[in-house]
Design a protein around this motif. Structure first.
Motif, PDB file in Angstrom:
ATOM      1  N   MET B   1     -56.330 -21.318 -34.908  1.00 18.28           N
ATOM      2  CA  MET B   1     -55.161 -20.714 -33.648  1.00 18.28           C
ATOM      3  C   MET B   1     -54.856 -19.287 -34.733  1.00 18.28           C
ATOM      4  SD  MET B   1     -51.383 -21.475 -32.747  1.00 18.28           S
ATOM      5  CE  MET B   1     -51.846 -22.713 -31.439  1.00 18.28           C
ATOM      6  N   ALA B   2     -54.922 -18.097 -33.819  1.00 17.77           N
ATOM      7  CA  ALA B   2     -54.684 -16.993 -35.111  1.00 17.77           C
ATOM      8  C   ALA B   2     -53.526 -16.910 -35.321  1.00 17.77           C
ATOM      9  CB  ALA B   2     -55.072 -15.639 -34.413  1.00 17.77           C
ATOM     10  N   GLU B   3     -52.884 -16.684 -36.968  1.00 13.58           N
ATOM     11  CA  GLU B   3     -51.326 -16.138 -37.464  1.00 13.58           C
ATOM     12  C   GLU B   3     -50.576 -16.087 -36.713  1.00 13.58           C
ATOM     13  OE1 GLU B   3     -48.942 -14.140 -40.660  1.00 13.58           O
ATOM     14  OE2 GLU B   3     -51.422 -15.023 -41.062  1.00 13.58           O
ATOM     15  N   LYS B   4     -49.632 -16.425 -36.066  1.00 18.84           N
ATOM     16  CA  LYS B   4     -48.713 -15.749 -34.651  1.00 18.84           C
ATOM     17  C   LYS B   4     -48.256 -14.637 -35.599  1.00 18.84           C
ATOM     18  CE  LYS B   4     -49.038 -18.863 -31.742  1.00 18.84           C
ATOM     19  NZ  LYS B   4     -48.734 -18.694 -30.288  1.00 18.84           N
ATOM     20  N   LEU B   5     -47.598 -13.412 -34.736  1.00 22.49           N
ATOM     21  CA  LEU B   5     -46.996 -12.449 -34.692  1.00 22.49           C
ATOM     22  C   LEU B   5     -45.491 -12.604 -35.053  1.00 22.49           C
ATOM     23  CD1 LEU B   5     -47.189  -8.904 -34.489  1.00 22.49           C
ATOM     24  CD2 LEU B   5     -46.461  -9.591 -32.870  1.00 22.49           C
ATOM     25  N   PRO B   6     -44.824 -12.375 -36.455  1.00 31.14           N
ATOM     26  CA  PRO B   6     -43.286 -12.514 -36.481  1.00 31.14           C
ATOM     27  C   PRO B   6     -42.681 -11.432 -35.412  1.00 31.14           C
ATOM     28  CG  PRO B   6     -44.530 -11.666 -38.570  1.00 31.14           C
ATOM     29  CD  PRO B   6     -45.568 -11.290 -37.435  1.00 31.14           C
ATOM     30  N   VAL B   7     -41.803 -12.181 -34.983  1.00 34.87           N
ATOM     31  CA  VAL B   7     -40.417 -11.351 -34.266  1.00 34.87           C
ATOM     32  C   VAL B   7     -39.460 -11.115 -34.471  1.00 34.87           C
ATOM     33  CG1 VAL B   7     -39.410 -11.554 -31.720  1.00 34.87           C
ATOM     34  CG2 VAL B   7     -41.796 -12.356 -32.584  1.00 34.87           C
ATOM     35  N   PHE B  32     -36.934 -14.158 -36.931  1.00 32.44           N
ATOM     36  CA  PHE B  32     -36.104 -13.364 -37.651  1.00 32.44           C
ATOM     37  C   PHE B  32     -34.318 -12.899 -36.754  1.00 32.44           C
ATOM     38  CE2 PHE B  32     -39.796 -13.371 -40.204  1.00 32.44           C
ATOM     39  CZ  PHE B  32     -39.589 -13.780 -40.969  1.00 32.44           C
ATOM     40  N   THR B  33     -33.185 -13.384 -37.045  1.00 31.95           N
ATOM     41  CA  THR B  33     -32.260 -12.897 -35.997  1.00 31.95           C
ATOM     42  C   THR B  33     -31.491 -11.574 -36.982  1.00 31.95           C
ATOM     43  OG1 THR B  33     -31.553 -14.686 -36.062  1.00 31.95           O
ATOM     44  CG2 THR B  33     -32.568 -14.960 -34.186  1.00 31.95           C
ATOM     45  N   ASP B  43     -31.429  -4.429 -43.272  1.00 30.21           N
ATOM     46  CA  ASP B  43     -32.755  -5.169 -44.421  1.00 30.21           C
ATOM     47  C   ASP B  43     -34.115  -4.662 -43.672  1.00 30.21           C
ATOM     48  OD1 ASP B  43     -34.156  -7.817 -45.032  1.00 30.21           O
ATOM     49  OD2 ASP B  43     -34.569  -8.563 -42.911  1.00 30.21           O
ATOM     50  N   TYR B  44     -33.785  -3.431 -43.252  1.00 32.14           N
ATOM     51  CA  TYR B  44     -35.559  -3.171 -42.077  1.00 32.14           C
ATOM     52  C   TYR B  44     -36.574  -2.223 -44.170  1.00 32.14           C
ATOM     53  CZ  TYR B  44     -39.100   0.630 -40.980  1.00 32.14           C
ATOM     54  OH  TYR B  44     -40.219   0.948 -40.454  1.00 32.14           O
ATOM     55  N   ASP B  45     -37.331  -2.483 -43.695  1.00 30.56           N
ATOM     56  CA  ASP B  45     -38.526  -1.809 -45.071  1.00 30.56           C
ATOM     57  C   ASP B  45     -39.608  -1.629 -44.262  1.00 30.56           C
ATOM     58  OD1 ASP B  45     -40.670  -4.024 -45.556  1.00 30.56           O
ATOM     59  OD2 ASP B  45     -39.038  -5.015 -46.244  1.00 30.56           O
ATOM     60  N   GLU B  46     -40.118  -0.345 -44.529  1.00 31.43           N
ATOM     61  CA  GLU B  46     -41.711   0.499 -43.793  1.00 31.43           C
ATOM     62  C   GLU B  46     -42.665  -0.805 -44.112  1.00 31.43           C
ATOM     63  OE1 GLU B  46     -43.300   2.997 -46.237  1.00 31.43           O
ATOM     64  OE2 GLU B  46     -40.719   4.101 -45.937  1.00 31.43           O
ATOM     65  N   ASP B  47     -42.466  -2.094 -44.581  1.00 33.94           N
ATOM     66  CA  ASP B  47     -43.756  -2.620 -44.662  1.00 33.94           C
ATOM     67  C   ASP B  47     -43.551  -4.457 -43.157  1.00 33.94           C
ATOM     68  OD1 ASP B  47     -44.702  -1.535 -46.736  1.00 33.94           O
ATOM     69  OD2 ASP B  47     -44.156  -2.462 -48.333  1.00 33.94           O
ATOM     70  N   MET B  48     -42.614  -4.320 -42.740  1.00 38.22           N
ATOM     71  CA  MET B  48     -42.113  -5.136 -42.080  1.00 38.22           C
ATOM     72  C   MET B  48     -43.504  -5.377 -40.983  1.00 38.22           C
ATOM     73  SD  MET B  48     -38.150  -5.130 -40.319  1.00 38.22           S
ATOM     74  CE  MET B  48     -36.961  -6.332 -42.167  1.00 38.22           C
ATOM     75  N   LEU B  66     -31.054   2.982 -32.527  1.00 39.51           N
ATOM     76  CA  LEU B  66     -31.401   1.591 -33.795  1.00 39.51           C
ATOM     77  C   LEU B  66     -32.916   2.334 -33.292  1.00 39.51           C
ATOM     78  CD1 LEU B  66     -31.552   0.043 -35.981  1.00 39.51           C
ATOM     79  CD2 LEU B  66     -31.963  -1.911 -33.873  1.00 39.51           C
ATOM     80  N   GLN B  67     -33.708   2.173 -32.035  1.00 41.38           N
ATOM     81  CA  GLN B  67     -34.224   2.437 -32.008  1.00 41.38           C
ATOM     82  C   GLN B  67     -35.204   3.614 -32.461  1.00 41.38           C
ATOM     83  OE1 GLN B  67     -34.769   2.665 -27.545  1.00 41.38           O
ATOM     84  NE2 GLN B  67     -37.881   3.214 -28.136  1.00 41.38           N
ATOM     85  N   SER B  68     -34.055   4.236 -32.440  1.00 44.41           N
ATOM     86  CA  SER B  68     -34.520   6.316 -32.925  1.00 44.41           C
ATOM     87  C   SER B  68     -34.587   6.832 -34.548  1.00 44.41           C
ATOM     88  CB  SER B  68     -33.424   7.645 -31.925  1.00 44.41           C
ATOM     89  OG  SER B  68     -32.272   7.101 -32.360  1.00 44.41           O
ATOM     90  N   ARG B  69     -33.197   5.876 -35.078  1.00 47.86           N
ATOM     91  CA  ARG B  69     -33.080   5.557 -36.438  1.00 47.86           C
ATOM     92  C   ARG B  69     -34.910   5.262 -37.131  1.00 47.86           C
ATOM     93  NH1 ARG B  69     -27.993   5.087 -38.942  1.00 47.86           N
ATOM     94  NH2 ARG B  69     -26.938   6.210 -37.703  1.00 47.86           N
ATOM     95  N   LEU B  70     -35.313   4.229 -36.131  1.00 53.43           N
ATOM     96  CA  LEU B  70     -36.730   3.751 -36.265  1.00 53.43           C
ATOM     97  C   LEU B  70     -37.931   5.157 -36.699  1.00 53.43           C
ATOM     98  CD1 LEU B  70     -36.489  -0.069 -35.093  1.00 53.43           C
ATOM     99  CD2 LEU B  70     -35.892   0.699 -37.816  1.00 53.43           C
ATOM    100  N   GLU B  71     -37.668   5.410 -35.601  1.00 55.88           N
ATOM    101  CA  GLU B  71     -38.612   6.944 -35.306  1.00 55.88           C
ATOM    102  C   GLU B  71     -38.595   7.122 -36.535  1.00 55.88           C
ATOM    103  OE1 GLU B  71     -39.981   9.869 -31.992  1.00 55.88           O
ATOM    104  OE2 GLU B  71     -38.676   7.943 -31.217  1.00 55.88           O
ATOM    105  N   SER B  72     -37.306   7.365 -37.036  1.00 55.51           N
ATOM    106  CA  SER B  72     -37.227   9.126 -37.964  1.00 55.51           C
ATOM    107  C   SER B  72     -37.621   7.991 -39.563  1.00 55.51           C
ATOM    108  CB  SER B  72     -35.890   9.223 -37.547  1.00 55.51           C
ATOM    109  OG  SER B  72     -34.458   7.951 -38.325  1.00 55.51           O
ATOM    110  N   LYS B  73     -37.975   6.529 -38.688  1.00 56.42           N
ATOM    111  CA  LYS B  73     -38.490   5.860 -40.786  1.00 56.42           C
ATOM    112  C   LYS B  73     -39.835   5.845 -40.029  1.00 56.42           C
ATOM    113  CE  LYS B  73     -34.348   3.603 -41.766  1.00 56.42           C
ATOM    114  NZ  LYS B  73     -33.653   4.373 -43.212  1.00 56.42           N
ATOM    115  N   LYS B  74     -40.437   6.859 -39.261  1.00 53.74           N
ATOM    116  CA  LYS B  74     -41.482   6.451 -39.484  1.00 53.74           C
ATOM    117  C   LYS B  74     -42.774   4.956 -38.868  1.00 53.74           C
ATOM    118  CE  LYS B  74     -42.732  10.997 -40.009  1.00 53.74           C
ATOM    119  NZ  LYS B  74     -42.583  11.389 -38.923  1.00 53.74           N
ATOM    120  N   SER B  75     -41.048   4.202 -38.737  1.00 53.70           N
ATOM    121  CA  SER B  75     -41.718   2.586 -38.353  1.00 53.70           C
ATOM    122  C   SER B  75     -42.693   2.112 -37.373  1.00 53.70           C
ATOM    123  CB  SER B  75     -40.567   2.157 -37.728  1.00 53.70           C
ATOM    124  OG  SER B  75     -40.652   1.112 -37.298  1.00 53.70           O
ATOM    125  N   SER B  76     -43.878   1.401 -37.720  1.00 50.24           N
ATOM    126  CA  SER B  76     -44.249   1.201 -36.638  1.00 50.24           C
ATOM    127  C   SER B  76     -44.278  -0.399 -35.709  1.00 50.24           C
ATOM    128  CB  SER B  76     -45.900   0.265 -37.636  1.00 50.24           C
ATOM    129  OG  SER B  76     -45.729  -0.254 -38.354  1.00 50.24           O
TER     130      SER B  76
END
Lengths: 754, 213
Positions: B1-7, B32-33, B43-48, B66-76
């Protein structure tokens, strides 16, 4: 009528009441009322009193009359009355040759003088009870005359029989004072019956004398006038006012007039009806003729009886007409009470109105509604011009051309009429038109008198010489409005004014009621919508809040099942079924909550094309009318060119209402209370509305959750208002937010352009 | 089983947050909640790496912000939006802003897992977030002009009543069009429709670029 106004002016200024001379059929002695000393005497005193006038001047009346007569005179009222021949003094004077002459003396006081007129007393044998004969004759004449012309004809016949004048005529004066011969009795071959005489034939001063005084006799125009001598020692040299004197001298113009007509003697008895000179009984004689006082008395009585007959007839005619108009007014009033508008009632009764007021056409204008009824008359005058001439709300004329300067020709022209204003602002009126009355008037002679220039450039008239009938066609006038008809029009107008003013009051009241009802409906809608919205809001937040635990339940059950699977265990079918049931129940609970919310919210959005400016005004207006913005200055700044938005007007008003009310409440207790509401098109081409207040602003701890339900800083508030606003605005696809300003609070919301 | 994606789950409601963690964990995903957007940002960092499950309606900073903040941080991080019932305009807004999907509360675990696996697939591909543009265009071309008009209104989140007025047709007709459109585009939900349209409009877009062009 081509009457030269120069004539009238001249004639009217003639001092007919103070000619300075008397006629020859008697003598005149005048004493001052204050000291009873004789100051004037006529030149013919010798002939009647056997004393030269110079001897009389300066004499005290008691000395002149002797103690008995003087006492008699002093016991009398000397005020001129009508009839005034009730009781002449019987005087006896010695002619100096031992003969005594008996004279009748008429005494009256006037203008600070006592005037004594002496006449030959007729022998006792001739005396008869004229009054009794008159009474009998009048009763035996067509018993109750039914028309004014019957009365006049009877009067003329009786007069002539009594007096023996060649010709007795009854004149009637028309509204414009010109006279018409309406009855005649004569033994002459020619007839004056039906002839018209211009008003200038009887100048205004004479007319006044006739109306105020009594019978007038001219014994012989060929008599030399007898001058009245004044006491040269007396200070008062004014000519004696002979207004009430029987002997008053005849004006030269009148003498010439009578001579031109071939008349030597005349008698005129005025017919005065209700204080107005209705007409004259006029007697002409080709030879000299003087009636004894007793006959004169009888003639005067006949005149009075004719007058009272005419008065009675006129009163009863007038009464009939008045009753008919009152009945008509009553009918109209009853219709109005039944709920018909005055306009409709007048339309219904238009034929009766024209009939009763003897008019041909009826024009009615009540507010914006108008109609014309009756005959189609042409050249109906410009009513706004007429209005400016109205006096006490009314203008009545048989010659409307006077007012707007038109030349009225043709039988169908509206030459005369009555304008009745029904309201002060001029928006309600009734016009009753009468058609042009083209007819021929036969004048008693060419009515142009010759004018001669006296020395000093003063114009003087000479009476016309020819009395050949002169026919003239009269046009441009309607049949005249007689004074009785004017009175009827006045009555009619007053009743219409009362009805119209009541109607206006009623309409204003109803309009107010409708406006209030409309506002009540709006407020009810708003309230309803507020309630629905609050319920919707409540349901929405219950749904939201319940969705959380329901979501959690579902998640937990699913997690449970998964964890059991993860443990490699197969879930027994009955346990799996129980779990499915749990999920199904959670689903059902969610569905019930959604269903409830949908039910409450169902249909609460009724969008239409909306002018935001109207909404703002209505929303703010509702607040102000509800007394909720007391002491708050509300300023509106709304871009007039905003495009329409697609939105529910009631809901948007509610948003504005909430925002402005919040603003007003936030400023409560503050000294400066200002709310500015503005609307403009923003960069995103949305309509953006801003409500800004001068209050303390929103506390920072509340700001974050200000649009959440049950958040409030107000005592007694539910904390739902702003969350309702958000629900509404977001349901319209718009946004609502609180701008970061200090001081004051500034709320913005947007609506997409529809 | 492939490694499950973190949520990563952000929701202000504690019970929802806890239950989601239990459920997603049960399916093997590291979970993670966070009780607020602010907490997540801290808690956010780019490598998440993983899927962000985001409640749109929260006090303080909401999901969209929050969505737009993340976009401005080039979040993937692929974002899946959780909305309350009937909050469609907001969901559409989120989709336009780059969310890959939205789910309405309460949701079944199938729907949730499908969204998470969609996120996983996107991350795996590392490429287009929206599927085949040519395919999308082709499908859209099957629509009649009227259906296309209805679709444009639908993806604005407009309710049927409003669309009916806008297009001067009856709400019932809108309903019929709506069913046809779903059939022709093979869409099961509104989010499918939005994705199709966005795919067609932005053929070369990747998850990182804004699909608004």
């Amino acid at each position: 009528m081509a009457v030269n106004s120069v004539d009238l002016t001249n004639c009217d200024s003639e001092p007919v009441h103070t000619p300075g001379y008397i006629q020859a059929f008697g003598a005149l002695v005048v004493a001052s009322e204050s000291d009873l000393v004789i100051g004037h005497a006529s030149a013919n005193c010798k002939q009647y009193l056997s004393q030269v006038p110079q001897d009389l001047l300066g004499l005290h009346l008691s000395a002149f009359l002797g103690p008995d007569l003087f006492a008699d005179l002093q016991s009398r009222s000397l005020v001129p009355t009508r009839p005034d021949y009730l009781n002449p003094l019987k005087c006896q004077f010695s002619d100096g040759q031992g003969n005594r002459r008996t004279l009748d003396c008429l005494v009256h006081a006037h203008d600070e003088n006592i005037l004594l007129e002496f006449f030959e007393a007729p022998p006792d044998t001739v005396e008869h009870d004229g009054l009794e004969i008159v009474r009998r004759q009048i009763v035996s004449e067509p018993t109750l005359p039914r028309s004014s012309s019957e009365i006049c004809t009877a009067a003329a016949r009786m007069f002539r029989r009594f007096t023996g004048y060649d010709r007795v005529m009854v004149y009637r004066f028309h509204e414009d004072n010109h006279g018409e011969v309406v009855a005649e009795s004569t033994d002459q071959p020619d007839s004056f019956l039906g002839l018209h005489y211009p008003a200038s034939d009887i100048p205004e001063p004479v007319r006044r004398l006739f109306a105020a005084s009594t019978i007038r006799m001219i014994a012989d125009v060929d008599d030399e006038p007898i001058s009245v001598l004044a006491d040269p020692d007396s200070g008062d040299q004014r000519p004696i006012d002979l207004s009430h004197a029987k002997l008053r001298g005849v004006s030269p113009i009148h003498v010439e007039y009578l001579r031109n007509m071939g008349v030597r003697a005349s008698l005129s008895a005025p017919i005065v009806v209700k204080g107005r000179l209705w007409g004259l009984i006029s007697c002409h004689h080709s030879g000299p003729k003087a009636l004894p006082l007793r006959l004169l008395h009888t003639c005067e009585l006949i005149g009075s009886i004719v007058a009272s007959f005419l008065h009675g007839l006129r009163s009863s005619e007038h009464l009939d007409a008045l009753l008919a108009v009152q009945a008509l007014s009553h009918h109209i009033e009853r219709r109005c009470h039944e709920g018909m508008s005055l306009f409709e009632a007048l339309r219904l009764y238009a034929p009766s109105v024209n009939h009763r007021l003897k008019t041909d056409t009826l024009v009615v204008q009540i507010g914006d509604d108008g109609f014309v009824a009756g005959e189609k008359l042409e050249q109906i005058p410009n009513l706004s011009v007429l209005r400016s001439h109205a006096v006490a709300g009314m203008l009545v004329s048989d010659h409307l051309g006077n007012f707007d300067g038109r030349v009225l020709t043709g039988g169908n022209a509206c030459a005369g009429g009555a304008l009745l204003m029904l309201s002060e602002d001029g928006s309600d009126y009734v016009f009753l038109g009468r058609r042009n009355y083209a007819h021929t008037v036969t004048w008693g002679g060419d009515i142009t008198k010759s004018v001669t220039v006296e020395e000093g450039g003063r114009l003087r008239i000479s009476p016309r010489r020819s009395f050949q009938a002169f026919k003239q066609t009269v046009s441009g006038r309607s049949r005249p409005f007689e004074s009785g008809q004017r009175e009827l029009l006045g009555h009619f107008r007053r009743s219409l004014v009362a009805l119209r003013s009541a109607e206006r009051e009623r309409l204003a009241w109803r309009e107010k009621e409708i406006a209030e009802a409309n506002q009540a409906v709006m407020q009810a809608q708003l309230l309803h919508s507020a309630r629905i919205s609050s319920m919707g809001e409540l349901a929405s937040s219950i749904a939201h809040e319940l969705a959380q635990p329901l979501t959690a339940i579902t998640n937990y059950v699913n997690a449970c099942r998964q964890e059991i699977r993860n443990l490699g265990q197969t879930l027994p079918a009955d346990i799996s079924e129980l779990m499915d049931d749990a999920l199904a129940e959670a689903d059902r609970a969610g569905a019930i909550v959604h269903g409830l919310r949908n039910f409450i919210e169902h249909g609460d959005l009724e969008p239409s094309e909306l002018n935001i400016e109207e909404s703002v005004r209505d929303g703010v207006g509702l607040m102000i009318s509800g007394g909720l913005a007391f002491g708050v200055e509300v300023a509106l700044d709304i871009d007039g060119n905003l495009p329409k938005v697609w939105a529910d007007p009631v809901q948007i008003e509610q948003v504005l209402f909430n925002l402005v009310r919040n603003a007003a409440e936030a400023m409560d207790g503050g000294s400066e209370k200002r709310v500015a509401v503005s609307a403009k098109l923003n960069e995103k081409r949305e309509v953006e509305v801003t409500v800004r207040d001068s209050g303390p602003g929103v506390p920072s701890e509340v700001k974050a959750a200000i649009f959440h339900p049950f958040q409030t800083t107000k005592r007694g508030g539910l904390g739902i208002g702003l969350s309702v606003c958000r629900t509404i605005i977001e349901a319209h696809g718009g946004r609502i937010w609180l701008a970061d300003t200090q001081p004051g609070a500034e709320f913005h919301f947007t609506l997409p352009v529809g | 089983m492939a490694e499950k994606l973190p949520v990563f789950v952000v929701d202000d409601d504690a019970s929802v947050l806890k239950s989601l963690k239990a459920l997603i964990r049960a399916h093997g995903h590291p979970t993670f909640t966070y009780a607020s957007a602010e907490e997540f940002l801290a808690d956010y960092d780019e490598d998440m790496k993983g899927c962000l499950l985001l409640d749109v309606r929260m006090p303080g900073m909401n999901g969209l912000t929050l969505q737009s903040r993340l976009e401005s941080k080039k979040s993937s991080l692929p974002v899946v939006i959780i909305t309350g019932h009937g909050d469609v305009p907001r969901a559409v807004q989120a989709m336009k802003a780059g969310a890959i999907d939205f789910i309405e509360k309460p949701f079944s675990d199938e729907v949730l897992l499908e969204s998470i696996s969609r996120a996983h697939a996107i991350i795996e591909r590392g490429g287009p977030a929206l599927g085949d543009a040519e395919d999308a265009v082709e499908r859209l071309n099957q629509l009649t002009p009227r259906e296309r008009e209805v679709l444009d209104q639908l993806v604005l989140g407009h309710p049927n009543k409003m669309i009916a007025h806008e297009l001067r047709i009856s709400p019932r007709t809108v309903e019929i069009h709506r069913a046809r459109i779903k059939e022709k585009l093979g869409a099961r939900s509104l989010s499918d429709l939005i994705r199709t349209i966005m795919a067609a409009r932005a053929p070369s877009s990747s998850l990182m670029t804004s699909p608004n062009h």
